[in-house]
Scaffold this active site. Sequence first.
Site, PDB file in Angstrom:
ATOM      1  N   SER A  64      -3.555   4.002   2.307  1.00  0.00           N
ATOM      2  CA  SER A  64      -2.976   2.666   2.824  1.00  0.00           C
ATOM      3  C   SER A  64      -4.151   2.107   3.533  1.00  0.00           C
ATOM      4  O   SER A  64      -4.983   2.546   3.701  1.00  0.00           O
ATOM      5  CB  SER A  64      -1.896   3.482   3.895  1.00  0.00           C
ATOM      6  OG  SER A  64      -1.624   2.346   4.786  1.00  0.00           O
ATOM      7  N   TYR A  99       1.662  10.134   9.613  1.00  0.00           N
ATOM      8  CA  TYR A  99       1.779   9.208   8.442  1.00  0.00           C
ATOM      9  C   TYR A  99       0.187   8.858   8.256  1.00  0.00           C
ATOM     10  O   TYR A  99      -0.393   8.936   7.411  1.00  0.00           O
ATOM     11  CB  TYR A  99       2.699   7.971   8.357  1.00  0.00           C
ATOM     12  CG  TYR A  99       2.546   7.037   7.059  1.00  0.00           C
ATOM     13  CD1 TYR A  99       2.950   7.355   5.952  1.00  0.00           C
ATOM     14  CD2 TYR A  99       1.732   5.898   7.469  1.00  0.00           C
ATOM     15  CE1 TYR A  99       2.768   6.638   5.037  1.00  0.00           C
ATOM     16  CE2 TYR A  99       1.611   4.983   6.278  1.00  0.00           C
ATOM     17  CZ  TYR A  99       2.336   5.299   5.016  1.00  0.00           C
ATOM     18  OH  TYR A  99       2.100   4.244   3.939  1.00  0.00           O
TER      19      TYR A  99
HETATM   20  P1  NAP Z   1       8.990   3.481  -1.641  1.00  0.00           P
HETATM   21  O1  NAP Z   1       9.608   2.126  -1.734  1.00  0.00           O
HETATM   22  O2  NAP Z   1       9.769   4.308  -0.484  1.00  0.00           O
HETATM   23  O3  NAP Z   1       8.911   4.188  -2.947  1.00  0.00           O
HETATM   24  C1  NAP Z   1       8.539   5.617  -2.603  1.00  0.00           C
HETATM   25  C2  NAP Z   1       9.181   6.448  -3.697  1.00  0.00           C
HETATM   26  O4  NAP Z   1       8.618   7.709  -3.753  1.00  0.00           O
HETATM   27  C3  NAP Z   1      10.694   6.459  -3.498  1.00  0.00           C
HETATM   28  O5  NAP Z   1      11.244   6.373  -4.828  1.00  0.00           O
HETATM   29  C4  NAP Z   1      10.965   7.839  -3.070  1.00  0.00           C
HETATM   30  O6  NAP Z   1      11.998   8.270  -2.867  1.00  0.00           O
HETATM   31  C5  NAP Z   1       9.767   8.698  -3.890  1.00  0.00           C
HETATM   32  N1  NAP Z   1       9.630   9.999  -3.088  1.00  0.00           N
HETATM   33  C6  NAP Z   1       9.632  10.175  -1.799  1.00  0.00           C
HETATM   34  N2  NAP Z   1       9.169  11.572  -1.431  1.00  0.00           N
HETATM   35  C7  NAP Z   1       9.041  12.095  -2.767  1.00  0.00           C
HETATM   36  C8  NAP Z   1       8.853  13.283  -3.214  1.00  0.00           C
HETATM   37  N3  NAP Z   1       8.568  14.312  -2.403  1.00  0.00           N
HETATM   38  N4  NAP Z   1       8.263  13.506  -4.500  1.00  0.00           N
HETATM   39  C9  NAP Z   1       8.691  12.591  -5.249  1.00  0.00           C
HETATM   40  N5  NAP Z   1       8.884  11.251  -4.995  1.00  0.00           N
HETATM   41  C10 NAP Z   1       9.144  10.995  -4.012  1.00  0.00           C
HETATM   42  O7  NAP Z   1       7.355   3.362  -1.142  1.00  0.00           O
HETATM   43  P2  NAP Z   1       6.356   2.126  -1.299  1.00  0.00           P
HETATM   44  O8  NAP Z   1       6.452   1.252  -0.017  1.00  0.00           O
HETATM   45  O9  NAP Z   1       6.605   1.711  -2.830  1.00  0.00           O
HETATM   46  O10 NAP Z   1       5.249   3.224  -1.124  1.00  0.00           O
HETATM   47  C11 NAP Z   1       4.584   3.871  -2.172  1.00  0.00           C
HETATM   48  C12 NAP Z   1       3.179   4.388  -1.626  1.00  0.00           C
HETATM   49  O11 NAP Z   1       2.612   3.492  -1.067  1.00  0.00           O
HETATM   50  C13 NAP Z   1       3.737   5.658  -0.441  1.00  0.00           C
HETATM   51  O12 NAP Z   1       2.463   6.508  -0.544  1.00  0.00           O
HETATM   52  C14 NAP Z   1       3.095   4.473   0.569  1.00  0.00           C
HETATM   53  O13 NAP Z   1       2.687   5.429   1.691  1.00  0.00           O
HETATM   54  C15 NAP Z   1       2.082   3.610   0.325  1.00  0.00           C
HETATM   55  N6  NAP Z   1       2.048   2.654   0.933  1.00  0.00           N
HETATM   56  C16 NAP Z   1       3.083   1.624   1.121  1.00  0.00           C
HETATM   57  C17 NAP Z   1       2.866   0.335   1.962  1.00  0.00           C
HETATM   58  C18 NAP Z   1       3.940  -0.553   1.912  1.00  0.00           C
HETATM   59  O14 NAP Z   1       3.664  -1.581   2.638  1.00  0.00           O
HETATM   60  N7  NAP Z   1       4.902  -0.235   1.105  1.00  0.00           N
HETATM   61  C19 NAP Z   1       1.466   0.384   2.528  1.00  0.00           C
HETATM   62  C20 NAP Z   1       0.571   1.145   2.245  1.00  0.00           C
HETATM   63  C21 NAP Z   1       0.721   2.357   1.752  1.00  0.00           C
HETATM   64  P3  NAP Z   1      12.983   8.306  -1.790  1.00  0.00           P
HETATM   65  O15 NAP Z   1      13.541   6.803  -1.540  1.00  0.00           O
HETATM   66  O16 NAP Z   1      14.195   9.335  -2.021  1.00  0.00           O
HETATM   67  O17 NAP Z   1      12.184   8.844  -0.403  1.00  0.00           O
END
Ligand code: NAP
Length: 254
Positions: A145, A158
Amino acid sequence: METIDTMKGKRVALVTGAAMGIGLACAEAIAKAGYMTVLVDIKEPSEQARKLVEEGFGAVAYRCDVSDTLAVKEMIEWVVGKYGRLDAAHNNAGIQTPQRPMAEITDEEFDRTVAVDLKGVWNCMRYEIIQMLKQGSGAIVNTSSQGGVTGLPGQAAYIACKHAIIGLTRTAAIDYAAKGIRINAVCPGVIRTPMAEDLIHRNPELETELVRDIPAGRLGKPEEIANAVLWLCSPQASFVDGHALLVDGAFSIH
Ligand code: NAP
């Protein structure tokens, strides 16, 4: 090395956290680039993930909790048993901790965040690397991130994990660079995904505040992370190793 095809002529990739958000966009880009792509998530495939599978882009969904070491081992064994190899892996699944100052985050919240955000990446990398060593090739991308290189308020657990992912990525990259395995991290800024929408929904003024701090003047799109991940997985990035690639509209450098 990374262009070696399977018997069916397809490279094989997996993406975790692929039911929605960044993972789904990355899985879509990777599948459309011609990889047999396994969409791994803790929950049932979303409608969009199902569509990708049904559209015949060489994608398949697999349910797995990345914090469960045995389940991850079985998942990688399943992928290799079915498709014969693993060329690219994007370890992306992650969760947010409730936003509170550090001393107010409970042990349970800290432990679950570490279990998914850090141990989940550790688990996946270990079994991916075991397979890639047998092949003598492979590319891994871990999702960190912008919070992997900066501090952000109210997200101590986090942010600690996201910093740790970069250290893990760099060290493993050194360990396996001579074995044909490249390991990099992608560091997204604020990207409009369900995770970000959820934060904004709980604090409607957050979007204005966030955009004010982003020189690009907007939130990122999941596809913009997917383009970076696809490149890091590709032979075009053949000498890029142990890198933490910021894709954040210049947030972290201003
Ligand atoms: P998201 O929309 O919440 O999607 C994440 C997916 O991972 C969801 O389907 C979630 O299921 C699943 N998941 C959660 N726990 C899991 C586990 N134990 N095993 C397998 N799958 C699991 O998140 P996103 O925003 O796309 O983020 C994806 C990654 O990018 C994360 O690592 C996040 O920290 C990173 N990130 C995101 C942002 C941002 O602005 N969006 C910025 C920096 C970094 P559930 O919905 O059931 O939890």
